[in-house]
Design an enzyme around this catalytic site. Structure first.
Site, PDB file in Angstrom:
ATOM      1  N   GLU A 269      17.102  97.423  31.153  1.00 33.79           N
ATOM      2  CA  GLU A 269      17.707  96.095  31.023  1.00 33.79           C
ATOM      3  C   GLU A 269      18.014  95.757  29.562  1.00 33.79           C
ATOM      4  O   GLU A 269      17.705  94.670  29.078  1.00 33.79           O
ATOM      5  CB  GLU A 269      16.813  95.029  31.658  1.00 33.79           C
ATOM      6  CG  GLU A 269      16.634  95.239  33.159  1.00 33.79           C
ATOM      7  CD  GLU A 269      15.886  94.117  33.874  1.00 33.79           C
ATOM      8  OE1 GLU A 269      15.051  93.469  33.236  1.00 33.79           O
ATOM      9  OE2 GLU A 269      16.144  93.913  35.078  1.00 33.79           O
ATOM     10  N   ASP A 342      12.402  95.571  42.889  1.00 32.48           N
ATOM     11  CA  ASP A 342      11.911  94.577  41.929  1.00 32.48           C
ATOM     12  C   ASP A 342      11.141  93.434  42.578  1.00 32.48           C
ATOM     13  O   ASP A 342      11.705  92.347  42.759  1.00 32.48           O
ATOM     14  CB  ASP A 342      13.103  93.998  41.141  1.00 32.48           C
ATOM     15  CG  ASP A 342      12.659  93.194  39.929  1.00 32.48           C
ATOM     16  OD1 ASP A 342      11.461  93.230  39.616  1.00 32.48           O
ATOM     17  OD2 ASP A 342      13.510  92.541  39.300  1.00 32.48           O
ATOM     18  N   GLU A 370       8.465  84.939  40.968  1.00 33.62           N
ATOM     19  CA  GLU A 370       9.898  84.982  40.630  1.00 33.62           C
ATOM     20  C   GLU A 370      10.764  84.994  41.884  1.00 33.62           C
ATOM     21  O   GLU A 370      11.795  84.318  41.942  1.00 33.62           O
ATOM     22  CB  GLU A 370      10.182  86.232  39.780  1.00 33.62           C
ATOM     23  CG  GLU A 370      11.659  86.464  39.549  1.00 33.62           C
ATOM     24  CD  GLU A 370      11.968  87.723  38.729  1.00 33.62           C
ATOM     25  OE1 GLU A 370      11.027  88.407  38.280  1.00 33.62           O
ATOM     26  OE2 GLU A 370      13.159  88.010  38.537  1.00 33.62           O
TER      27      GLU A 370
HETATM   28  C1  GCV Z   1      10.717  90.817  31.967  1.00 36.98           C
HETATM   29  C2  GCV Z   1      13.123  91.618  36.554  1.00 36.98           C
HETATM   30  C3  GCV Z   1      13.058  90.212  36.022  1.00 36.98           C
HETATM   31  C4  GCV Z   1      13.112  90.193  34.500  1.00 36.98           C
HETATM   32  C5  GCV Z   1      11.983  91.071  33.979  1.00 36.98           C
HETATM   33  C6  GCV Z   1      12.166  92.471  34.534  1.00 36.98           C
HETATM   34  C7  GCV Z   1      11.062  93.409  34.118  1.00 36.98           C
HETATM   35  O1  GCV Z   1      14.393  92.150  36.330  1.00 36.98           O
HETATM   36  O2  GCV Z   1      14.074  89.470  36.590  1.00 36.98           O
HETATM   37  O3  GCV Z   1      12.978  88.874  34.059  1.00 36.98           O
HETATM   38  O4  GCV Z   1      11.949  91.089  32.581  1.00 36.98           O
HETATM   39  O5  GCV Z   1      12.162  92.408  35.938  1.00 36.98           O
HETATM   40  O6  GCV Z   1      10.142  93.562  34.894  1.00 36.98           O
HETATM   41  O7  GCV Z   1      11.127  93.962  33.038  1.00 36.98           O
END
Ligand code: GCV
Length: 678
Positions: A269, A342, A370
C-alpha cells in the site's frame, strides 16, 4: 405491592446500579476493609517492582486467605506462567519469572470477582504464545488509523515530561489479561519515530510499561536511513545502511534495554521496502534481524502485500512469501493477517499458515472494528478469533490447526507470537463501545490460552464488567455469542466480502466504482454480480486460489457441492438458482440471511432493554443508543445489498421477510463524511 414499596424498590435498584463511564474496564474489584486485610497476609520474598505490584494488587483487593508469592527460577517449563495452590495455611503462587506472580495475582482476583469457589485451588497456567502483542495504528499527530475511540492515548507532545495516569492504567489492564508487548505506532510508520527526540519519549512509556511486564516495539519506515539522515538510499545491501540500522538499534537499546523489536509493513500500500532496490522481503527483514539479534530483538515482518496485478489479491501474499521460505533469520516472524484479503467479517484462514515450513509465522487479528461497524456495532470477536485459530490447515495432516502451527507445537520457533490491532483510544471507556472492551479482553485471554471457549471468555468478562446475576448473564452471553454471525448476516453472508463504502469502510457500497481507481479496491472486483450469479470464482476454473490450500481443503473448497456454505461466494461464482442445502435458491438464501441479521439485532435491542435493572444507567443508555444505530445500519445494509443484487438476480425478495424501506437510488447517494483516521 403498594406504591410506596414499589417506589422504595425502584430507589434501591437505582442506587445499586449507579451511573458509571466504563473507564474501569473489567477491573472492578472492591478494595478490602482494614478488618479483612488484618486477617490475612500477603508474603513476598523479592524487592522487585513487579512482585511489589503483585503484592499491592492483592493487599488492596484480595479478600481471601493469606497468599505467599514465590519465584523459583528452576520452574522454566512455566515460562512466564504460574501455579496457584492451596494448603491449610493459605494459597501459594509460584512462578519461574517475576512477572508470573503478577499474572497469578490477577488470576486470583479474577476468580474472586467471578465468585468462584476458592477453597481448593490447583492451577497451572503456561501461556500459549511467548509474545502477546497489541499493534497500535497510532500516528504521531495523535490520530489513529482505523481508530474509533477518540485520539491516541500517547501524548507525544507532552512526553517525556508529562506522564498521563492512563499509561499505567493501560499497562495494568493489559497485564491483567497477559498481554506483554505493544507496538506504539502505526505500521504506516512515520520515520520520525526513530528520531532521537522521539526515542526519549518512547523510553518514558517503556519505563512505565516495564513494571507490568510489557515490552515496547516500534513500527519502522523502511526508508528511515535516507529520510532521517540523508543516506543515499535505504537499500539493505548497502553497508552504510546496515551500519545505520546497527547504530540506531544500539541507540534504542541504550535507552530501553528490554526493547522488543520492529514491526514492518514494507512494499505494501505504498510503503517503502527492499523491493524498491530490487531486494526481497527476506533481504530487508534479515538486515533488521541482524541488527537486533545481539539484543534478542525480533522483527515482525508483515505478509500483507498485494498490488493491482491480474493475480487474485487473495493469492498474493502466498505467491510472494512462499519462494522465500527458509531464507529468514530465526528472529524474524512473518506476521500474517487471519484471512487472505483484509480482516473481513468472514474469511477463510490465510493459506500461508502451515505452508511456510521453515519460517516462523504469527497471526494478526484486527480488534478495532474497521469492517465491523466501527465502535457503533456490538460484535463480540472471540468467535472470529477462534474460527481462525481452530481452522485445520492439514499442513502436517489432520489436526494441524492454525493455533498449533503458530504456537510452536508443530513448528518450534525461536519465539512464538500473536498480534491484535488495538481498538483503544482516549475515550473515557477506552474502546468507544462498552462491549468493544470485551474484544480487547478476549484477544488477551486467547493469546494466553487459545483453548478457552468464546463462551467462557464472555462469561468471565461480563461477570467482571457488569454483574454475575444469572438473569443478566444468560441472555447476554447468548447475545455476545451470536453477535458476530449477526454482523456477517446483515453485512456479507455466504462468503461475500469487501463490498464496503470506499476508503472509510463504514456501510454498504456494493455498486461502488471509482473511475481510474484500483480494481482491487472496488466492490465489483470481489462480488462479481452479473445475470449469471454472484461471487468470486477461486476454484480451478477461476483464480485457483484453492490450490494454495492443502488437501483435502483444496478439493473441499474447490467444489461447489462441498464448499462450506458460509464461504460459498468467497470461492465460487454461484448461479442465482443454485440449490442450497436447505432447499432455498442462492438468491433466496441471501435474502433470508440479510433478514436474519436484521432480526438478530432487533432481538439484541429487546434483550438489552429488558435488562435495564441490572445495568447502571449510564452504560445502559450508551449501549441502548449504540444498538439503535446498529439496527438502523443493519437495515441499511440489507436494503442496499438486496436491492442492488436484485438488479442482477431479477427475482423477488421472498414475501415472508421484511420489505425494504429505502430506495436503491437514495442509498447510492449516501456519502458519509468520514476519514480513515479518527
Ligand atoms: C494500516 C487495510 C486498512 C489500512 C491498513 C492496512 C494494513 O488496508 O484499510 O488502513 O493500514 O490494512 O493492515 O496495513
Amino acid at each position: 405491592m403498594n406504591k410506596m414499596v414499589i417506589c422504595c424498590a425502584f430507589l434501591m435498584v437505582s442506587f445499586l446500579v449507579s451511573a458509571e463511564d466504563g473507564s474501569k474496564l473489567w477491573l472492578r474489584g472492591k478494595a478490602v476493609s482494614a478488618e479483612v486485610a488484618a486477617k490475612r497476609q500477603i508474603v513476598i520474598h523479592s524487592e522487585s517492582i513487579v512482585v511489589g505490584l503483585a503484592s499491592k494488587e492483592l493487599e488492596q483487593y484480595w479478600a481471601g486467605s493469606s497468599v505467599e508469592l514465590i519465584v523459583d527460577k528452576k520452574l522454566k517449563k512455566l515460562k512466564d506462567g504460574y501455579t496457584i495452590s492451596s494448603s491449610g495455611r493459605g494459597l501459594t503462587i509460584c512462578a519461574g519469572e517475576e512477572i508470573g506472580l503478577l499474572y497469578g495475582a490477577y488470576h486470583l482476583l479474577r476468580l474472586q470477582q467471578e465468585g468462584k469457589d476458592l477453597q481448593r485451588i490447583a492451577i497451572e497456567e503456561i501461556p500459549d504464545y511467548d509474545v502477546r502483542m497489541l499493534n497500535h495504528w497510532d500516528n504521531l499527530d495523535g490520530s489513529i488509523e482505523r481508530g474509533y475511540a477518540g485520539q491516541s492515548l500517547w501524548k507525544w507532545e507532552d512526553l517525556p515530561r508529562t506522564i498521563s495516569p492512563r499509561y499505567a492504567q493501560y499497562a495494568r489492564a493489559n497485564a491483567s489479561i497477559g498481554i506483554n508487548a505493544t507496538v506504539l505506532n502505526n505500521v504506516n510508520a512515520s520515520p520520525q519515530i526513530l528520531h532521537s527526540d522521539y526515542l526519549v519519549k518512547v523510553k518514558a512509556l517503556a519505563d512505565i510499561f516495564r513494571k507490568y511486564g510489557i515490552r515496547v516495539y516500534l513500527s519502522i519506515n523502511f526508508s528511515s536511513p535516507k529520510i532521517l539522515d540523508g543516506l543515499e538510499n535505504s537499500d539493505p545491501s548497502n553497508k552504510e545502511v546496515q551500519r545505520w540500522w546497527k547504530s540506531k538499534v544500539k541507540e534504542i537499546y541504550t535507552l530501553i534495554p528490554d526493547f522488543g523489536g520492529f514491526l514492518v509493513k514494507a512494499n505494501s500500500e505504498g510503503q517503502p521496502g527492499p523491493q524498491d532496490y530490487g531486494r526481497t522481503h527476506a533481504d530487508g527483514a534479515n538486515m533488521l534481524a541482524d541488527a537486533l539479534k545481539p539484543y534478542n530483538g525480533l522483527v515482525m515482518w508483515r505478509a500483507f502485500v498485494y498490488s493491482p496485478t491480474k493475480e487474485d489479491r487473495a493469492k498474493q501474499a502466498y505467491l510472494e512469501f512462499m519462494p522465500l521460505d527458509g531464507q529468514f533469520r530465526d528472529n524474524v516472524i512473518i506476521q500474517i493477517k487471519n484471512g487472505p484479503v483484509d480482516f473481513q467479517p468472514r474469511e477463510p484462514f490465510t493459506p500461508l499458515f502451515g505452508a511456510m515450513r521453515q519460517t516462523a509465522g504469527m497471526v494478526e487479528f484486527q480488534i478495532t472494528q474497521e469492517y465491523l461497524g466501527f465502535s457503533n456495532h456490538l460484535v463480540y470477536l472471540a468467535p472470529l478469533f477462534k474460527e481462525t485459530l481452530d481452522s485445520d490447515t492439514y499442513a502436517d495432516g489432520s489436526g494441524s490447526t492454525v493455533a498449533k502451527i503458530t504456537d510452536g507445537t508443530l513448528r518450534p520457533a525461536y519465539k512464538t507470537a500473536i498480534a491484535g490491532v488495538a481498538n483503544i483510544g482516549e475515550d473515557e471507556n477506552w474502546t468507544g463501545h462498552h462491549f468493544a472492551q470485551a474484544n480487547w479482553y478476549a484477544f488477551g485471554r486467547l493469546a494466553w490460552n487459545h483453548a478457552l471457549s468464546s463462551e467462557q471468555i464472555a462469561e468471565e468478562w461480563l461477570k467482571q464488567t457488569f454483574t454475575d446475576e444469572q438473569q443478566f448473564l444468560k441472555p447476554m452471553i447468548h447475545m455476545m455469542m451470536t453477535s458476530r454471525e449477526a454482523a456477517v448476516n446483515y453485512m456479507m453472508p455466504l462468503g461475500l466480502h469487501h463490498i464496503f463504502a470506499f476508503d472509510h469502510h463504514y456501510g454498504p457500497e456494493p455498486w461502488g466504482d471509482r473511475q481510474g481507481g484500483r480494481p482491487d479496491w472496488m466492490p465489483w472486483y470481489y462480488h462479481n454480480a452479473n445475470s449469471a450469479g454472484l461471487g468470486f470464482d477461486r476454484s480451478a476454473t477461476g483464480s485457483n486460489a484453492v490450490s494454495q490450500y492443502f488437501p483435502p481443503l483444496d478439493r473441499i473448497y474447490g467444489d461447489l457441492e462441498t464448499c462450506p456454505e458460509n464461504l460459498l461466494l468467497w470461492f465460487h461464482q454461484v448461479p442465482w438458482s443454485h440449490k442450497m442445502k436447505n432447499g432455498h435458491t442462492m438468491w433466496e438464501e441471501l435474502c433470508y440471511k440479510y433478514d436474519e441479521g436484521v432480526q438478530q439485532v432487533r432481538q439484541f435491542q429487546k434483550v438489552w432493554d429488558g435488562l435495564e435493572s441490572h445495568v447502571d444507567s449510564q452504560r445502559f443508555a450508551a449501549v441502548q443508543s449504540k444498538l439503535r444505530i446498529q439496527a438502523q445500519d443493519a437495515i441499511w445494509w440489507k436494503d442496499a445489498c438486496l436491492l442492488y443484487f436484485q438488479t442482477f438476480s431479477k427475482q423477488p425478495i421472498p414475501y415472508d421477510i421484511e420489505r425494504p424501506i429505502h430506495e436503491l437510488e437514495d442509498l447510492k447517494k449516501i456519502k458519509l463524511n468520514m476519514s480513515y483516521h479518527n
